[in-house]
Design an enzyme around this catalytic site. Structure first.
Site, short mmCIF file in Angstrom:
data_model
loop_
_atom_site.label_atom_id
_atom_site.label_comp_id
_atom_site.label_asym_id
_atom_site.label_seq_id
_atom_site.Cartn_x
_atom_site.Cartn_y
_atom_site.Cartn_z
N GLU A 51 22.40 -16.64 8.43
CA GLU A 51 21.90 -18.02 8.32
C GLU A 51 23.04 -18.94 7.90
O GLU A 51 23.99 -18.50 7.26
CB GLU A 51 20.80 -18.09 7.24
N ASP A 52 22.90 -20.22 8.25
CA ASP A 52 23.90 -21.17 7.76
C ASP A 52 23.55 -21.61 6.34
O ASP A 52 24.43 -21.67 5.47
CB ASP A 52 24.05 -22.37 8.71
N ASP A 55 17.76 -23.38 1.88
CA ASP A 55 17.43 -24.56 1.06
C ASP A 55 16.13 -24.23 0.33
O ASP A 55 16.15 -23.62 -0.75
CB ASP A 55 17.31 -25.77 2.00
N LYS A 83 20.98 -23.00 -1.92
CA LYS A 83 20.72 -23.96 -3.01
C LYS A 83 19.78 -23.29 -4.01
O LYS A 83 18.56 -23.39 -3.87
CB LYS A 83 20.08 -25.24 -2.46
N PHE A 104 22.08 -32.78 0.27
CA PHE A 104 22.01 -32.51 1.71
C PHE A 104 23.44 -32.47 2.25
O PHE A 104 24.19 -33.42 2.10
CB PHE A 104 21.18 -33.57 2.43
N VAL A 105 23.78 -31.33 2.86
CA VAL A 105 25.15 -31.15 3.33
C VAL A 105 25.20 -31.08 4.86
O VAL A 105 24.22 -30.68 5.51
CB VAL A 105 25.79 -29.87 2.72
N ARG A 117 27.47 -31.97 13.08
CA ARG A 117 27.70 -30.52 13.19
C ARG A 117 29.17 -30.21 13.43
O ARG A 117 29.65 -29.15 13.09
CB ARG A 117 26.93 -29.94 14.39
#
Ligand SMILES: O=P(O)(O)OC[C@H]1O[C@H](OP(=O)(O)OP(=O)(O)O)[C@H](O)[C@@H]1O
Ligand code: HPA
Length: 131
Positions: A51-52, A55, A83, A104-105, A117
């Site tokens: 996963e990237d 959250d 996070k 939020f990144v 992106r």
């Protein structure tokens, strides 16, 4: 993903699943939609989900259950970012790149409304962009 693959000592078959729950916002809708499913039958296989970002954890929790229903030999999780102050569900993550604050990144593949992106680094999105 290419960076991860280059760092692995051996070869491993890869497949991609595309899911979405954020759409054009910065909060999870809580509803995960499969945009593209795996092409591979994973029954009896050892699976590493890459996963990237984790959250709320809702997406990954849903994906893990979905993949487990396909009877793989095992399912482990690797994520670049997490996070910890926001995660709502208890998911065991075997490999974590970085734990980050609740901001939020974007960049390095992460988007806000399909933008940013392409940034070569990960950065915090200025709140005035989405507020
Ligand atoms: O832990 P969560 O709160 O569920 O958030 C994490 C998920 O959100 C992002 O996907 P998103 O739904 O934004 O899809 P996208 O990659 O197409 O933007 C990201 O790629 C994760 O899959
Ligand atoms: O901080 C984030 N940035 C981009 N996409 C996301 N999906 C969940 N959290 C994030």
């Amino acid at each position: 993903m290419a960076d991860l693959m280059r760092a692995l000592p051996g070869t491993a078959p890869m497949d991609w699943m595309a899911v979405s729950s954020y759409g054009s916002g910065t909060k999870s809708s809580g509803v995960v939609r499969i945009l593209k499913d795996l092409d591979t039958d994973i029954s009896g296989r050892h699976v590493l989900i890459v996963e990237d970002i984790i959250d709320s954890g809702l997406t990954l929790s849903w994906i893990k259950s979905n993949l487990e229903s396909r009877k793989p030999a095992s399912v482990e999780i690797c994520t670049l970012l997490r996070k910890p102050d926001v995660v709502k569900v208890d998911i065991p993550v075997k490999y974590v790149g970085f734990d980050i604050p609740n901001e939020f990144v974007v960049g390095y593949g992460l988007d806000y409304d399909e933008k940013y992106r392409n940034l070569r680094c990960v950065g915090t999105l200025a709140p005035h962009v989405y507020a």
